[in-house]
Every structure is written in structure tokens, then in C-alpha cells.
Design a protein around this motif. Sequence first.
Motif, PDB file in Angstrom:
ATOM      1  N   SER A   5       0.853  -1.187   0.000  1.00  0.00           N
ATOM      2  CA  SER A   5       0.000   0.000   0.000  1.00  0.00           C
ATOM      3  C   SER A   5       0.890   1.238   0.000  1.00  0.00           C
ATOM      4  CB  SER A   5      -0.906  -0.003   1.226  1.00  0.00           C
ATOM      5  OG  SER A   5      -0.137   0.183   2.398  1.00  0.00           O
ATOM      6  N   THR A   6       0.367   2.321  -0.476  1.00  0.00           N
ATOM      7  CA  THR A   6       1.139   3.569  -0.524  1.00  0.00           C
ATOM      8  C   THR A   6       1.669   3.975   0.846  1.00  0.00           C
ATOM      9  OG1 THR A   6      -0.071   4.261  -2.476  1.00  0.00           O
ATOM     10  CG2 THR A   6       1.066   5.976  -1.241  1.00  0.00           C
ATOM     11  N   PRO A   7       0.869   3.898   1.923  1.00  0.00           N
ATOM     12  CA  PRO A   7       1.430   4.262   3.233  1.00  0.00           C
ATOM     13  C   PRO A   7       2.625   3.407   3.650  1.00  0.00           C
ATOM     14  CG  PRO A   7      -0.952   4.257   3.351  1.00  0.00           C
ATOM     15  CD  PRO A   7      -0.579   3.674   2.010  1.00  0.00           C
ATOM     16  N   SER A  11       6.288   4.821   4.198  1.00  0.00           N
ATOM     17  CA  SER A  11       6.918   4.588   5.495  1.00  0.00           C
ATOM     18  C   SER A  11       8.296   3.951   5.322  1.00  0.00           C
ATOM     19  CB  SER A  11       6.018   3.698   6.348  1.00  0.00           C
ATOM     20  OG  SER A  11       6.570   3.508   7.617  1.00  0.00           O
ATOM     21  N   ALA A  12       8.385   2.967   4.438  1.00  0.00           N
ATOM     22  CA  ALA A  12       9.679   2.313   4.189  1.00  0.00           C
ATOM     23  C   ALA A  12      10.659   3.304   3.563  1.00  0.00           C
ATOM     24  CB  ALA A  12       9.482   1.104   3.273  1.00  0.00           C
ATOM     25  N   THR A  13      10.189   4.083   2.605  1.00  0.00           N
ATOM     26  CA  THR A  13      11.057   5.071   1.959  1.00  0.00           C
ATOM     27  C   THR A  13      11.545   6.100   2.966  1.00  0.00           C
ATOM     28  OG1 THR A  13       9.882   4.753  -0.125  1.00  0.00           O
ATOM     29  CG2 THR A  13      11.194   6.761   0.090  1.00  0.00           C
ATOM     30  N   GLY A  14      10.654   6.553   3.837  1.00  0.00           N
ATOM     31  CA  GLY A  14      11.043   7.504   4.880  1.00  0.00           C
ATOM     32  C   GLY A  14      12.071   6.929   5.831  1.00  0.00           C
ATOM     33  N   GLY A  15      11.900   5.665   6.213  1.00  0.00           N
ATOM     34  CA  GLY A  15      12.863   5.018   7.097  1.00  0.00           C
ATOM     35  C   GLY A  15      14.233   4.892   6.449  1.00  0.00           C
ATOM     36  N   PRO A 149      23.149   3.464  11.499  1.00  0.00           N
ATOM     37  CA  PRO A 149      22.020   3.846  10.637  1.00  0.00           C
ATOM     38  C   PRO A 149      22.268   3.524   9.163  1.00  0.00           C
ATOM     39  CG  PRO A 149      23.181   5.798  11.382  1.00  0.00           C
ATOM     40  CD  PRO A 149      23.765   4.630  12.120  1.00  0.00           C
ATOM     41  N   LEU A 150      23.529   3.493   8.745  1.00  0.00           N
ATOM     42  CA  LEU A 150      23.821   3.094   7.366  1.00  0.00           C
ATOM     43  C   LEU A 150      23.380   1.648   7.140  1.00  0.00           C
ATOM     44  CD1 LEU A 150      25.008   3.741   4.613  1.00  0.00           C
ATOM     45  CD2 LEU A 150      27.247   3.059   5.506  1.00  0.00           C
ATOM     46  N   ALA A 151      23.670   0.784   8.096  1.00  0.00           N
ATOM     47  CA  ALA A 151      23.189  -0.598   8.013  1.00  0.00           C
ATOM     48  C   ALA A 151      21.665  -0.625   8.000  1.00  0.00           C
ATOM     49  CB  ALA A 151      23.729  -1.427   9.182  1.00  0.00           C
ATOM     50  N   GLY A 152      21.044   0.243   8.792  1.00  0.00           N
ATOM     51  CA  GLY A 152      19.582   0.331   8.798  1.00  0.00           C
ATOM     52  C   GLY A 152      19.030   0.712   7.434  1.00  0.00           C
ATOM     53  N   ALA A 153      19.672   1.660   6.767  1.00  0.00           N
ATOM     54  CA  ALA A 153      19.226   2.066   5.429  1.00  0.00           C
ATOM     55  C   ALA A 153      19.363   0.908   4.443  1.00  0.00           C
ATOM     56  CB  ALA A 153      20.028   3.283   4.952  1.00  0.00           C
ATOM     57  N   ILE A 154      20.477   0.208   4.507  1.00  0.00           N
ATOM     58  CA  ILE A 154      20.710  -0.919   3.593  1.00  0.00           C
ATOM     59  C   ILE A 154      19.709  -2.043   3.863  1.00  0.00           C
ATOM     60  CG2 ILE A 154      22.362  -2.740   2.992  1.00  0.00           C
ATOM     61  CD1 ILE A 154      24.578  -0.557   3.535  1.00  0.00           C
ATOM     62  N   LEU A 155      19.499  -2.367   5.128  1.00  0.00           N
ATOM     63  CA  LEU A 155      18.545  -3.422   5.476  1.00  0.00           C
ATOM     64  C   LEU A 155      17.116  -3.035   5.117  1.00  0.00           C
ATOM     65  CD1 LEU A 155      20.127  -4.357   8.885  1.00  0.00           C
ATOM     66  CD2 LEU A 155      19.859  -5.918   6.938  1.00  0.00           C
ATOM     67  N   GLY A 156      16.770  -1.763   5.342  1.00  0.00           N
ATOM     68  CA  GLY A 156      15.431  -1.304   4.973  1.00  0.00           C
ATOM     69  C   GLY A 156      15.205  -1.389   3.473  1.00  0.00           C
ATOM     70  N   LEU A 157      16.220  -0.984   2.693  1.00  0.00           N
ATOM     71  CA  LEU A 157      16.110  -1.072   1.250  1.00  0.00           C
ATOM     72  C   LEU A 157      16.020  -2.518   0.793  1.00  0.00           C
ATOM     73  CD1 LEU A 157      16.097   0.344  -1.494  1.00  0.00           C
ATOM     74  CD2 LEU A 157      18.600   0.269  -1.439  1.00  0.00           C
ATOM     75  N   TRP A 158      16.837  -3.370   1.391  1.00  0.00           N
ATOM     76  CA  TRP A 158      16.793  -4.795   1.062  1.00  0.00           C
ATOM     77  C   TRP A 158      15.391  -5.351   1.315  1.00  0.00           C
ATOM     78  CZ3 TRP A 158      15.751  -8.898   4.361  1.00  0.00           C
ATOM     79  CH2 TRP A 158      15.907 -10.156   3.788  1.00  0.00           C
ATOM     80  N   ASN A 159      14.816  -5.021   2.482  1.00  0.00           N
ATOM     81  CA  ASN A 159      13.504  -5.542   2.813  1.00  0.00           C
ATOM     82  C   ASN A 159      12.435  -4.979   1.885  1.00  0.00           C
ATOM     83  OD1 ASN A 159      12.496  -6.828   5.884  1.00  0.00           O
ATOM     84  ND2 ASN A 159      11.053  -6.457   4.236  1.00  0.00           N
ATOM     85  N   LEU A 160      12.530  -3.724   1.533  1.00  0.00           N
ATOM     86  CA  LEU A 160      11.570  -3.104   0.614  1.00  0.00           C
ATOM     87  C   LEU A 160      11.587  -3.795  -0.744  1.00  0.00           C
ATOM     88  CD1 LEU A 160       9.526  -0.824  -0.023  1.00  0.00           C
ATOM     89  CD2 LEU A 160      11.486   0.544  -0.748  1.00  0.00           C
ATOM     90  N   LEU A 161      12.767  -4.203  -1.191  1.00  0.00           N
ATOM     91  CA  LEU A 161      12.897  -4.812  -2.513  1.00  0.00           C
ATOM     92  C   LEU A 161      12.574  -6.302  -2.532  1.00  0.00           C
ATOM     93  CD1 LEU A 161      16.098  -2.956  -3.732  1.00  0.00           C
ATOM     94  CD2 LEU A 161      13.701  -2.443  -4.265  1.00  0.00           C
ATOM     95  N   GLN A 162      12.293  -6.884  -1.359  1.00  0.00           N
ATOM     96  CA  GLN A 162      11.950  -8.320  -1.308  1.00  0.00           C
ATOM     97  C   GLN A 162      10.584  -8.568  -1.905  1.00  0.00           C
ATOM     98  OE1 GLN A 162      14.069 -10.901  -0.340  1.00  0.00           O
ATOM     99  NE2 GLN A 162      15.424  -9.159  -0.555  1.00  0.00           N
TER     100      GLN A 162
END
Length: 162
Positions: A5-7, A11-15, A149-162
Motif C-alpha cells: 500500500s502507498t502508506p 513509510s519504508a522510503t522515509g525510514g 544507521p547506514l546498516a539500517g538504510a541498507i537493510l530497509g532497502l533490502w527488505n523493501l525490494l523483497q
Amino acid sequence: MPFLSTPLTLSATGGILGSAWVSGSLASLSICAIPALLQCGTTTEGLLRGWHLQYSRGLAHIPTTAAVIGLNYIYLAYHHHSLGLEWRGYATAAFTNLMMAPYTFAIIGATNNKLLGALSGTGKPLTESVVRMLMEKWSKLSAVRVLMPLAGAILGLWNLLQ
């Protein structure tokens, strides 16, 4: 990438962007600001005041931002888990962002206290060489926080792309 969903996508993009921003803020302190202060040829009090200015500015926004980002990742992990989607990247991203506070208190706290005490006059007076050594130590210890936080950005992006 599964349909989100857009939210959730926002939310993932913001994180992800927030984690990257916090990492960059910390990097600018450790890699640019503190080394520049050490090279400017000022007095001991000037070094302490310059460090304190950078420290105070970081303290004003970095911990709160990292905590909000961490909570956002927790929300994402919970929501993804409830939808049967991959969630572990968001959970780990939350952990890496939230670990900055305990790391700061446990590892950098003593250095902070010595510099703050010397500036306020409530601590032991420090020579210029000791102040320089403490600022260099602070810069190196703070540089480790860049990775969280760099690891957080990488992990968040990884999870978003799953």
C-alpha cells in the motif's frame, strides 16, 4: 517487490532515507567537523567550545530522529509480518538505529563527560594536548556510529525490494 500500500511504501522510503540522513549527519561530524576544528589552531577553550557546538547540534536532532526511524521500522516489521511478507530486514534495521543510544552512553559517554566537564568547569581542567586527544578519540568512536544507521538504510532497502 510485492505490492505494498502507498502508506507502507512511504513509510519504508522515509525510514531508508532517514537512516541514510542520520548516517550522513554523524559522518559529517566525525569526518569533517571535528578534524577541521583540530586543524584550526585555536586555544583549548576554543577547541572545547567548537566541539560542544557540534555535539549540541547533533544531540538536538540525531537521537530523536534515530528513535523515530527505529519505531517506524518496528511498525513496518510488525505490519509485514502480519501480512506474511519478509519482515526481518526491517526488524534488524530498527535494532541498528536504536543501538546508537546505548553505544553512545556506554562507549562514548566517558569521553563526552570529560569534555563537557572541562568546558563547564565542573570537571578536571584539561591541557590542550589532552583535549585534542579526547576530540580525536571522540571522532573515531563516533565514526563507528555512522555504520549503525547506514546498516539500517541498507537493510530497509533490502527488505523493501523483497
